[in-house]
Write a protein that holds these residues in place. Structure first.
Motif, PDB file in Angstrom:
ATOM      1  N   ALA A  18       7.717   0.412  -2.523  1.00  0.00           N
ATOM      2  CA  ALA A  18       7.697  -0.959  -2.009  1.00  0.00           C
ATOM      3  C   ALA A  18       9.109  -1.536  -1.924  1.00  0.00           C
ATOM      4  N   THR A  19       9.928  -1.226  -2.920  1.00  0.00           N
ATOM      5  CA  THR A  19      11.311  -1.711  -2.912  1.00  0.00           C
ATOM      6  C   THR A  19      12.087  -1.116  -1.741  1.00  0.00           C
ATOM      7  N   LEU A  20      11.931   0.177  -1.535  1.00  0.00           N
ATOM      8  CA  LEU A  20      12.600   0.833  -0.408  1.00  0.00           C
ATOM      9  C   LEU A  20      12.159   0.227   0.918  1.00  0.00           C
ATOM     10  N   ALA A  21      10.853   0.037   1.066  1.00  0.00           N
ATOM     11  CA  ALA A  21      10.323  -0.522   2.317  1.00  0.00           C
ATOM     12  C   ALA A  21      10.898  -1.911   2.565  1.00  0.00           C
ATOM     13  N   GLU A  22      10.952  -2.715   1.520  1.00  0.00           N
ATOM     14  CA  GLU A  22      11.469  -4.082   1.655  1.00  0.00           C
ATOM     15  C   GLU A  22      12.948  -4.073   2.032  1.00  0.00           C
ATOM     16  N   GLN A  23      13.746  -3.233   1.363  1.00  0.00           N
ATOM     17  CA  GLN A  23      15.183  -3.217   1.622  1.00  0.00           C
ATOM     18  C   GLN A  23      15.513  -2.629   2.985  1.00  0.00           C
ATOM     19  N   LEU A  24      14.758  -1.631   3.416  1.00  0.00           N
ATOM     20  CA  LEU A  24      15.019  -1.026   4.723  1.00  0.00           C
ATOM     21  C   LEU A  24      14.626  -1.954   5.866  1.00  0.00           C
ATOM     22  N   ALA A  25      13.705  -2.869   5.603  1.00  0.00           N
ATOM     23  CA  ALA A  25      13.234  -3.773   6.657  1.00  0.00           C
ATOM     24  C   ALA A  25      14.044  -5.062   6.750  1.00  0.00           C
ATOM     25  N   VAL A  26      14.926  -5.307   5.776  1.00  0.00           N
ATOM     26  CA  VAL A  26      15.615  -6.599   5.676  1.00  0.00           C
ATOM     27  C   VAL A  26      16.331  -7.004   6.957  1.00  0.00           C
ATOM     28  N   ASP A  27      17.138  -6.125   7.512  1.00  0.00           N
ATOM     29  CA  ASP A  27      17.949  -6.475   8.683  1.00  0.00           C
ATOM     30  C   ASP A  27      17.248  -6.210  10.009  1.00  0.00           C
ATOM     31  N   GLY A  28      15.998  -5.770   9.959  1.00  0.00           N
ATOM     32  CA  GLY A  28      15.262  -5.523  11.194  1.00  0.00           C
ATOM     33  C   GLY A  28      15.639  -4.235  11.894  1.00  0.00           C
ATOM     34  N   GLU A  29      16.410  -3.384  11.212  1.00  0.00           N
ATOM     35  CA  GLU A  29      16.828  -2.131  11.838  1.00  0.00           C
ATOM     36  C   GLU A  29      15.721  -1.080  11.774  1.00  0.00           C
ATOM     37  N   PHE A  30      14.941  -1.130  10.697  1.00  0.00           N
ATOM     38  CA  PHE A  30      13.882  -0.152  10.499  1.00  0.00           C
ATOM     39  C   PHE A  30      12.542  -0.847  10.269  1.00  0.00           C
ATOM     40  N   GLN A  31      11.478  -0.131  10.609  1.00  0.00           N
ATOM     41  CA  GLN A  31      10.112  -0.611  10.383  1.00  0.00           C
ATOM     42  C   GLN A  31       9.408   0.427   9.513  1.00  0.00           C
ATOM     43  N   PRO A  32       9.471   0.253   8.194  1.00  0.00           N
ATOM     44  CA  PRO A  32       8.949   1.281   7.300  1.00  0.00           C
ATOM     45  C   PRO A  32       7.424   1.279   7.207  1.00  0.00           C
ATOM     46  N   ALA A  33       6.870   2.485   7.172  1.00  0.00           N
ATOM     47  CA  ALA A  33       5.471   2.691   6.808  1.00  0.00           C
ATOM     48  C   ALA A  33       5.488   3.433   5.480  1.00  0.00           C
ATOM     49  N   GLU A  34       4.387   3.351   4.733  1.00  0.00           N
ATOM     50  CA  GLU A  34       4.370   3.924   3.390  1.00  0.00           C
ATOM     51  C   GLU A  34       3.219   4.905   3.204  1.00  0.00           C
ATOM     52  N   ALA A  35       3.500   5.954   2.429  1.00  0.00           N
ATOM     53  CA  ALA A  35       2.472   6.915   2.018  1.00  0.00           C
ATOM     54  C   ALA A  35       2.761   7.316   0.577  1.00  0.00           C
ATOM     55  N   GLY A  36       1.698   7.397  -0.227  1.00  0.00           N
ATOM     56  CA  GLY A  36       1.869   7.767  -1.624  1.00  0.00           C
ATOM     57  C   GLY A  36       1.519   9.205  -1.914  1.00  0.00           C
ATOM     58  N   THR A  37       0.951   9.888  -0.918  1.00  0.00           N
ATOM     59  CA  THR A  37       0.548  11.283  -1.090  1.00  0.00           C
ATOM     60  C   THR A  37       0.864  12.072   0.178  1.00  0.00           C
ATOM     61  N   ILE A  38       0.813  13.385   0.053  1.00  0.00           N
ATOM     62  CA  ILE A  38       1.006  14.248   1.224  1.00  0.00           C
ATOM     63  C   ILE A  38      -0.126  14.035   2.221  1.00  0.00           C
ATOM     64  N   ALA A  39      -1.339  13.866   1.727  1.00  0.00           N
ATOM     65  CA  ALA A  39      -2.484  13.669   2.624  1.00  0.00           C
ATOM     66  C   ALA A  39      -2.301  12.413   3.470  1.00  0.00           C
ATOM     67  N   GLU A  40      -1.851  11.330   2.846  1.00  0.00           N
ATOM     68  CA  GLU A  40      -1.619  10.090   3.594  1.00  0.00           C
ATOM     69  C   GLU A  40      -0.508  10.279   4.618  1.00  0.00           C
ATOM     70  N   ALA A  41       0.557  10.962   4.204  1.00  0.00           N
ATOM     71  CA  ALA A  41       1.683  11.192   5.112  1.00  0.00           C
ATOM     72  C   ALA A  41       1.275  12.072   6.278  1.00  0.00           C
ATOM     73  N   ARG A  42       0.491  13.098   6.006  1.00  0.00           N
ATOM     74  CA  ARG A  42       0.040  14.008   7.066  1.00  0.00           C
ATOM     75  C   ARG A  42      -0.789  13.249   8.099  1.00  0.00           C
ATOM     76  N   ALA A  43      -1.658  12.376   7.637  1.00  0.00           N
ATOM     77  CA  ALA A  43      -2.497  11.600   8.554  1.00  0.00           C
ATOM     78  C   ALA A  43      -1.637  10.694   9.444  1.00  0.00           C
ATOM     79  N   LEU A  44      -0.616  10.069   8.862  1.00  0.00           N
ATOM     80  CA  LEU A  44       0.241   9.168   9.627  1.00  0.00           C
ATOM     81  C   LEU A  44       1.112   9.919  10.629  1.00  0.00           C
ATOM     82  N   LEU A  45       1.544  11.120  10.256  1.00  0.00           N
ATOM     83  CA  LEU A  45       2.469  11.863  11.107  1.00  0.00           C
ATOM     84  C   LEU A  45       1.782  12.665  12.211  1.00  0.00           C
ATOM     85  N   THR A  46       0.505  12.936  12.039  1.00  0.00           N
ATOM     86  CA  THR A  46      -0.188  13.767  13.031  1.00  0.00           C
ATOM     87  C   THR A  46      -1.195  12.980  13.871  1.00  0.00           C
TER      88      THR A  46
END
Length: 238
Positions: A18-46
């Motif tokens: 959550a901290t990383l997502a908040e800091q990366l989004a501060v300046d509007g350069e990045f739009q972070p999405a989050e996953a806590g497991t490989i399964a969640e990440a796989r679903a988002l990436l595919t």
């Protein structure tokens, strides 16, 4: 300024994620999405509509090893930059991470400004690599090759450097209109000798190349005092 670039954080530590997502989004350069497991990440990436320009990937995840997941992504054809984030910073760990297909390897704890600088560096390299591929209407767009390819019609369109830059910037705008002056500055720089007429001429020539009916533009639309790219226009339904 272009739209935020989508980026996936794969980290099982919810507080750090959550901290990383908040800091990366501060300046509007990045739009972070989050996953806590490989399964969640796989679903988002595919997913069929998936678009992540980079992945921050922890090694120790609840349902597997991030390095093995990285290798899986590479085998599956995902070429976006992957940056490993881990507390395991021994030489053997770094080598194994990079050998799995990661572009960079950052040991915890790390400084956020250094992480952002490394993300930017990897995105610059990727955007100019042969692996960078964007889908615009019926075309596959390869900026490094200055090429649009319509596989359905077996058609290849060669682009100039400025035409490539225009398409890339409008694509990054995520379907939102970009003012003429902003686009002019982004593509030509702050050059007083270059006027909006120059941009309009390039837009005209680009439409002649890519639009089925240049007189009634569907891909490269005039809107809001500037131009908007509609990447969905002209696609053949699956």
């Amino acid at each position: 300024m272009s739209d935020p670039r989508p980026l996936l954080i794969v980290e099982d530590d919810a507080a750090l994620r959550a901290t990383l997502a908040e800091q990366l989004a501060v300046d509007g350069e990045f739009q972070p999405a989050e996953a806590g497991t490989i399964a969640e990440a796989r679903a988002l990436l595919t997913a069929s509509d998936a678009r992540q320009d980079a992945v921050l990937l922890d090694i120790g995840l609840p349902d597997g090893d991030g390095r093995e997941f990285c290798a899986e992504l590479r085998r599956g054809g995902i070429r976006v930059p992957i940056i490993m984030l881990t507390g395991a910073d021994g030489e053997a760990d770094v080598v194994r991470g990079l050998d799995s297909g990661a572009n960079d390897y950052i040991a915890k704890p790390f400084r956020i400004n250094e992480l952002i600088a490394r993300i930017r560096a990897q995105l610059r390299v990727f955007d100019n690599s042969e692996d960078a591929v964007f889908v615009i209407g019926p075309y596959t767009f390869r900026p490094a090759a200055k090429l649009l390819q319509d596989m359905g019609r077996n058609r290849r369109i060669r682009l100039t450097e400025k035409e490539c830059a225009i398409l890339k910037f409008l694509y990054r705008a995520g379907g939102k209109p970009v003012g003429r002056q902003i686009l002019l500055n982004e593509v030509w720089g702050y050059n007083a000798a270059v006027t909006t007429h120059t941009l309009e001429t390039h837009i005209y020539r680009l439409r002649q190349k890519i639009e089925p009916d240049p007189a009634s533009a569907a891909l490269l639309v005039t809107e809001g005092g500037g131009y908007r790219l509609d990447p969905q226009a002209g696609r053949v339904a699956a």
